[in-house]
Write a protein that holds these residues in place. Structure first.
Motif, PDB file in Angstrom:
ATOM      1  N   ALA A  55       0.896  -1.116   0.069  1.00 14.48           N
ATOM      2  CA  ALA A  55      -0.012  -0.064   0.002  1.00 14.48           C
ATOM      3  C   ALA A  55       0.976   1.333   0.089  1.00 14.48           C
ATOM      4  CB  ALA A  55      -0.952   0.032   0.990  1.00 14.48           C
ATOM      5  N   VAL A  56       0.735   2.176  -0.887  1.00 15.04           N
ATOM      6  CA  VAL A  56       1.582   3.489  -1.187  1.00 15.04           C
ATOM      7  C   VAL A  56       0.624   4.580  -0.979  1.00 15.04           C
ATOM      8  CG1 VAL A  56       3.159   4.695  -2.797  1.00 15.04           C
ATOM      9  CG2 VAL A  56       3.120   2.039  -2.618  1.00 15.04           C
ATOM     10  N   PRO A  57       0.954   5.415   0.002  1.00 14.91           N
ATOM     11  CA  PRO A  57       0.093   6.546   0.030  1.00 14.91           C
ATOM     12  C   PRO A  57       0.404   7.728  -0.690  1.00 14.91           C
ATOM     13  CG  PRO A  57       1.769   6.764   1.899  1.00 14.91           C
ATOM     14  CD  PRO A  57       2.014   5.549   0.894  1.00 14.91           C
ATOM     15  N   ASP A  58      -0.478   8.770  -0.929  1.00 18.99           N
ATOM     16  CA  ASP A  58       0.007   9.899  -2.205  1.00 18.99           C
ATOM     17  C   ASP A  58       0.261  10.967  -1.390  1.00 18.99           C
ATOM     18  OD1 ASP A  58      -2.497  10.674  -0.921  1.00 18.99           O
ATOM     19  OD2 ASP A  58      -3.474  10.687  -3.000  1.00 18.99           O
ATOM     20  N   GLN A  59       0.332  12.106  -1.785  1.00 16.49           N
ATOM     21  CA  GLN A  59       0.715  13.271  -1.065  1.00 16.49           C
ATOM     22  C   GLN A  59      -0.218  13.731   0.143  1.00 16.49           C
ATOM     23  OE1 GLN A  59       1.802  16.183  -4.166  1.00 16.49           O
ATOM     24  NE2 GLN A  59       3.350  15.033  -5.014  1.00 16.49           N
ATOM     25  N   SER A  61      -1.958  11.998   2.076  1.00 14.48           N
ATOM     26  CA  SER A  61      -2.084  10.829   2.950  1.00 14.48           C
ATOM     27  C   SER A  61      -0.543  10.763   3.698  1.00 14.48           C
ATOM     28  CB  SER A  61      -2.455   9.457   2.495  1.00 14.48           C
ATOM     29  OG  SER A  61      -2.805   8.605   3.513  1.00 14.48           O
ATOM     30  N   ASP A  62      -0.443   9.618   4.530  1.00 13.67           N
ATOM     31  CA  ASP A  62       0.746   9.608   5.373  1.00 13.67           C
ATOM     32  C   ASP A  62       0.895   8.143   5.565  1.00 13.67           C
ATOM     33  OD1 ASP A  62      -1.410   8.907   7.058  1.00 13.67           O
ATOM     34  OD2 ASP A  62      -0.867  10.265   8.492  1.00 13.67           O
ATOM     35  N   ALA A  66      -1.384   4.414   5.242  1.00  8.26           N
ATOM     36  CA  ALA A  66      -1.236   3.040   4.263  1.00  8.26           C
ATOM     37  C   ALA A  66      -1.288   1.864   5.305  1.00  8.26           C
ATOM     38  CB  ALA A  66       0.014   3.464   3.702  1.00  8.26           C
ATOM     39  N   LEU A  67      -0.540   1.740   6.330  1.00  9.94           N
ATOM     40  CA  LEU A  67      -0.474   0.593   7.212  1.00  9.94           C
ATOM     41  C   LEU A  67      -1.916   0.128   7.398  1.00  9.94           C
ATOM     42  CD1 LEU A  67       0.975  -1.403   8.464  1.00  9.94           C
ATOM     43  CD2 LEU A  67       1.088   0.098  10.478  1.00  9.94           C
ATOM     44  N   GLY A  68      -2.791   1.058   7.735  1.00  9.55           N
ATOM     45  CA  GLY A  68      -4.348   0.868   8.192  1.00  9.55           C
ATOM     46  C   GLY A  68      -4.908   0.418   6.998  1.00  9.55           C
TER      47      GLY A  68
END
Length: 217
Positions: A55-59, A61-62, A66-68
């Motif tokens: 899972a990769v977050p964008d700008q 998000s954090d 992504a972990l959740g």
């Protein structure tokens, strides 16, 4: 008249009781080892293959988010919506995917491991890749609202060796279980009477003396 050959005597309970104590453990160990080894030889091999997505977050998000979301996507990876999309690429029906595919997540990294089991290496790798690809497509449809996307991290590799236990391992497990059962049978085995026990039977208490009942006169 011709004499008939004597019939073999049946193994009576008394003869079983006269066997040495260690014979039960030895018999259980040998029988368990033979059964376990036979199971390892006759059971079909099982191959496992694992595909990874991250899972990769964008700008917006954090990494914590992504972990959740990785935990959440790991729960839906084996749902009918995802498996129904993966069955065509995998070449197997949905019920096979539900039975033989598992998804695991890590509490420290936003990664999902999709593992598939099959009797041949090729189908195992194909099912793992198909489910991970279907999960990635479903996550892409909600990227605008979640700000999290799933990216293929590693494709499944065809296994060269089966993941199921070898006959030697199943034989050892069977021998251990058989020896344990033999030891339990030894504990519940009826105690054999010895000649000394028959010569000196336990004393049976008689009636109390009159002096003890009525007191001394």
């Amino acid at each position: 008249m011709t004499e008939q050959p004597p019939r073999p005597r049946r193994l009576s309970l008394a003869r079983v009781r006269r066997l040495p104590p260690w014979s039960l453990v030895a018999a259980g160990t040998v029988a368990g080892g033979l059964l376990g080894g036979a199971y390892g030889v006759l059971a079909p091999p099982v191959y496992s293959a694992t595909s990874y997505v991250v899972a990769v977050p964008d700008q917006k998000s954090d990494p914590a988010a992504a972990l959740g979301f990785a935990q959440a996507y790991g729960r839906v990876a084996t749902q009918v919506a995802v498996l129904g999309d993966a069955q065509r690429q995998a070449g197997v029906p949905v019920r096979t995917l539900r039975r033989d595919v598992r998804a695991e997540t890590s509490p420290d990294a936003p990664m999902i491991a999709v593992t598939a089991l099959a009797s041949r290496p090729g189908p195992a790798a194909a099912m793992a890749d198909a489910v991970s690809a279907a999960l990635t497509r479903h996550a892409t449809q909600t990227t605008g609202s979640t700000h999290i996307s799933l990216v293929r991290f590693a494709r499944a590799v065809r296994p060269t060796d089966p993941s199921s236990a070898s006959p030697a391992v199943t034989g050892l497990v069977g021998a251990s279980a058989g020896g344990l059962l033999g030891g339990l049978a030894l504990l519940v085995r009826p105690r054999r009477n010895t000649p000394g026990d028959l010569a000196h039977p336990p004393a049976v208490p008689g009636p109390a003396p009159a002096a003890d009942v009525h007191g001394r006169l």
